[in-house]
Scaffold this active site. Structure first.
Site, PDB file in Angstrom:
ATOM      1  NE  ARG A 221      -4.197  -1.779   0.077  1.00 32.97           N
ATOM      2  CZ  ARG A 221      -5.309  -1.795   0.555  1.00 32.97           C
ATOM      3  NH1 ARG A 221      -5.691  -0.544   1.318  1.00 32.97           N
ATOM      4  NH2 ARG A 221      -6.152  -2.617   0.296  1.00 32.97           N
TER       5      ARG A 221
ATOM      6  NE  ARG B 191      -7.668   7.780   1.480  1.00 28.56           N
ATOM      7  CZ  ARG B 191      -8.759   8.484   1.132  1.00 28.56           C
ATOM      8  NH1 ARG B 191      -8.391   9.896   1.218  1.00 28.56           N
ATOM      9  NH2 ARG B 191      -9.628   8.188   0.418  1.00 28.56           N
TER      10      ARG B 191
ATOM     11  NE  ARG C  69      -9.511   8.034  -3.538  1.00 26.49           N
ATOM     12  CZ  ARG C  69     -10.606   8.634  -3.589  1.00 26.49           C
ATOM     13  NH1 ARG C  69     -11.122   9.515  -3.658  1.00 26.49           N
ATOM     14  NH2 ARG C  69     -11.480   7.735  -2.594  1.00 26.49           N
TER      15      ARG C  69
HETATM   16  O1  1CP Z   1      -4.408  -4.866   1.970  1.00 27.42           O
HETATM   17  C1  1CP Z   1      -4.328  -6.026   1.703  1.00 27.42           C
HETATM   18  O2  1CP Z   1      -4.741  -7.093   2.412  1.00 27.42           O
HETATM   19  C2  1CP Z   1      -4.019  -6.253   0.191  1.00 27.42           C
HETATM   20  C3  1CP Z   1      -5.340  -6.873  -0.534  1.00 27.42           C
HETATM   21  C4  1CP Z   1      -6.245  -6.050  -0.801  1.00 27.42           C
HETATM   22  C5  1CP Z   1      -7.576  -5.987  -0.164  1.00 27.42           C
HETATM   23  C6  1CP Z   1      -8.093  -6.739   0.793  1.00 27.42           C
HETATM   24  C7  1CP Z   1      -6.309  -4.885  -1.933  1.00 27.42           C
HETATM   25  C8  1CP Z   1      -5.206  -4.643  -2.749  1.00 27.42           C
HETATM   26  N1  1CP Z   1      -7.585  -4.478  -2.079  1.00 27.42           N
HETATM   27  C9  1CP Z   1      -8.369  -4.892  -1.105  1.00 27.42           C
HETATM   28  C10 1CP Z   1      -9.811  -4.631  -0.684  1.00 27.42           C
HETATM   29  C11 1CP Z   1      -9.912  -3.224  -0.561  1.00 27.42           C
HETATM   30  N2  1CP Z   1     -10.032  -2.227  -1.268  1.00 27.42           N
HETATM   31  C12 1CP Z   1      -9.943  -2.722   0.861  1.00 27.42           C
HETATM   32  C13 1CP Z   1     -10.160  -3.262   2.087  1.00 27.42           C
HETATM   33  C14 1CP Z   1     -11.267  -3.536   2.726  1.00 27.42           C
HETATM   34  C15 1CP Z   1     -11.459  -4.475   3.783  1.00 27.42           C
HETATM   35  O3  1CP Z   1     -10.917  -4.028   4.876  1.00 27.42           O
HETATM   36  O4  1CP Z   1     -12.057  -5.378   3.718  1.00 27.42           O
HETATM   37  C16 1CP Z   1      -9.940  -1.086   0.651  1.00 27.42           C
HETATM   38  C17 1CP Z   1     -10.047  -0.037   1.577  1.00 27.42           C
HETATM   39  C18 1CP Z   1      -9.752  -0.827  -0.665  1.00 27.42           C
HETATM   40  C19 1CP Z   1      -9.848   0.221  -1.565  1.00 27.42           C
HETATM   41  C20 1CP Z   1      -8.569   0.694  -1.763  1.00 27.42           C
HETATM   42  N3  1CP Z   1      -7.756  -0.093  -2.467  1.00 27.42           N
HETATM   43  C21 1CP Z   1      -7.981   2.014  -1.406  1.00 27.42           C
HETATM   44  C22 1CP Z   1      -8.146   3.205  -0.331  1.00 27.42           C
HETATM   45  C23 1CP Z   1      -9.255   4.162  -1.316  1.00 27.42           C
HETATM   46  C24 1CP Z   1      -8.609   5.383  -1.345  1.00 27.42           C
HETATM   47  O5  1CP Z   1      -8.727   5.974  -2.329  1.00 27.42           O
HETATM   48  O6  1CP Z   1      -7.406   5.479  -0.682  1.00 27.42           O
HETATM   49  C25 1CP Z   1      -6.537   1.948  -1.940  1.00 27.42           C
HETATM   50  C26 1CP Z   1      -5.295   2.962  -1.889  1.00 27.42           C
HETATM   51  C27 1CP Z   1      -6.431   0.886  -2.620  1.00 27.42           C
HETATM   52  C28 1CP Z   1      -5.143   0.355  -3.522  1.00 27.42           C
HETATM   53  C29 1CP Z   1      -4.730  -1.047  -3.482  1.00 27.42           C
HETATM   54  N4  1CP Z   1      -5.433  -2.036  -3.152  1.00 27.42           N
HETATM   55  C30 1CP Z   1      -4.535  -3.361  -2.934  1.00 27.42           C
HETATM   56  C31 1CP Z   1      -3.403  -2.867  -3.523  1.00 27.42           C
HETATM   57  C32 1CP Z   1      -2.288  -3.680  -3.781  1.00 27.42           C
HETATM   58  C33 1CP Z   1      -3.340  -1.413  -3.922  1.00 27.42           C
HETATM   59  C34 1CP Z   1      -2.506  -0.377  -4.378  1.00 27.42           C
HETATM   60  C35 1CP Z   1      -1.224  -0.687  -4.379  1.00 27.42           C
HETATM   61  C36 1CP Z   1      -0.403  -0.467  -3.345  1.00 27.42           C
HETATM   62  O7  1CP Z   1      -0.157  -1.461  -2.660  1.00 27.42           O
HETATM   63  O8  1CP Z   1       0.378   0.494  -3.225  1.00 27.42           O
END
Ligand code: 1CP
Length: 342
Positions: A26, A30, A39
């Site tokens: 991640r 943010r 964003r």
């Molecule tokens: O965190 C982990 O376990 C990694 C696997 C995973 C999961 C469970 C990703 C990869 N996405 C998700 C689902 C998801 N998507 C959640 C978790 C919800 C829960 O707790 O059940 C959330 C909050 C999101 C949305 C999301 N995805 C955000 C937040 C929104 C925002 O605008 O800030 C963000 C930044 C992402 C990007 C993301 N998701 C996953 C990866 C590998 C990445 C981006 C690449 C990186 O790691 O930098």
């Protein structure tokens, strides 16, 4: 394009290296003011994910700002359910939400899968291509997917959950539908990851974020065989399996054809090597909350982690970095690893 910094790949292939490579799960997001600026100008998270030029830009931001040894493509694991016919929404401050969920065998049968489903995700492949161009060989680019069990859990539950009891109930009460769904997710994931590799991914990480809520017996039936299928199919680049909370499955993961195993902060790398004789590369596992501590303590904790892991180590956190983590703490962690030498 030749990579100027291929430390991550040399480490994942098990070669002798000068220090552990470092990146953060991640890392794009943010924690970075540059990310928050982009964003806030958009309608939402999905617009960012689905606009290749913007996704590429935020993927590269942590490489510029933190000087990490890898980029990870900005996307989400939930694009796979959407490509199969189950769209997701991202509700501000609440997380993912599926208006329609999987309830029974008929619902599973109605989903598309494999190459047809993966073809819906051209915007991800375009983002990879643009990111590779933008990185210009500076560091490797990581592609990723969710593991089939974690993807099923969102498709059945419809949102995040502490227990995922609806998803677990589905395994206990409708095993046949569950296996069909897991197979369809697996087929789609393999086609998707192969396209990601074609478009420039240098390493693949499979996130089994909800591994730890299954029993060991369930994990062996409903999770591991599908992870194994993915690892066997992906033979072009190294692959990392991160099964969060599933310490009980590491002895089995030893025999899965992945190069790297991700560890969360509950796990002890040195002990795993000694007691289980696991010889694969490990990735992890500083507690993300450690980065809230005073800088000196972060530096010491990073050094302790490196000592505990020994060689064959990709330095990272034990799970994703929290959005409100001070940037100075993140930098202290990264720089401590980068200044280390074996
Ligand atoms: O965190 C982990 O376990 C990694 C696997 C995973 C999961 C469970 C990703 C990869 N996405 C998700 C689902 C998801 N998507 C959640 C978790 C919800 C829960 O707790 O059940 C959330 C909050 C999101 C949305 C999301 N995805 C955000 C937040 C929104 C925002 O605008 O800030 C963000 C930044 C992402 C990007 C993301 N998701 C996953 C990866 C590998 C990445 C981006 C690449 C990186 O790691 O930098």
């Amino acid at each position: 394009m030749e990579l100027k910094n291929d430390l991550l790949l040399r480490t994942a292939r098990g070669e002798q290296v000068e220090r552990p490579p470092v990146w953060l799960m991640r890392q794009a997001g943010r924690i970075l003011p540059q990310y928050r600026a982009i964003r806030s100008s958009l309608s939402g998270f999905k617009e960012l994910v689905e606009t290749p030029a913007l996704a590429a830009e935020v993927t590269i931001q942590p490489v510029d700002e933190l000087d990490v040894d890898a980029a990870i493509i900005f996307s989400d694991i939930l694009v796979i359910p959407e490509a199969m016919g189950l769209p997701y929404e991202l509700v501000e401050k609440k997380g993912p939400l599926f208006p329609k969920t999987i309830q029974n065998l008929q619902d599973v049968q109605a989903l598309q899968s494999g190459e047809n489903a993966a073809a819906e995700l051209q915007y991800v492949f375009d983002a990879l291509k643009l990111t590779k161009e933008g990185l210009n060989g500076r560091v490797p680019l990581i592609g990723f997917s969710g593991a089939p069990w974690t993807i099923l859990s969102y498709m059945v539950e419809g949102s995040g959950s502490k227990t995922f009891s609806k998803a677990k109930k589905f395994l206990y009460t409708q095993p046949q539908a569950a296996h069909l769904l897991l197979q369809k997710i697996t087929d789609t994931t393999i086609a998707y990851l192969k396209q990601k590799i074609k478009h420039g991914a240098d390493l693949i990480q499979v996130f089994d974020s909800w591994a730890g809520i299954l029993t060991p017996a369930q994990y062996r039936v409903f999770a591991l065989p599908y992870i194994q299928q993915i690892c066997e199919a992906i033979d072009e680049v190294p692959i990392t399996v991160f099964a969060k909370g599933a310490w009980f499955i590491l002895d089995d993961l030893k025999d899965v054809s992945c190069q790297t195993i991700g560890l969360d902060w509950n796990m002890n790398a040195a002990l795993l090597r000694q007691q289980m004789g696991i010889n694969k590369v490990f990735q992890g596992n500083l507690d993300p909350c450690q980065l809230y501590a005073p800088i000196k303590e972060i530096e010491q904790a990073a050094l302790d982690m490196i000592t505990n892991f020994g060689r064959k180590h990709i330095a990272n956190l034990g799970h994703g970095v929290y959005p409100d983590t001070p940037l100075d703490g993140v930098k202290a962690f990264v720089n401590t690893v980068k200044n280390y030498s074996y």
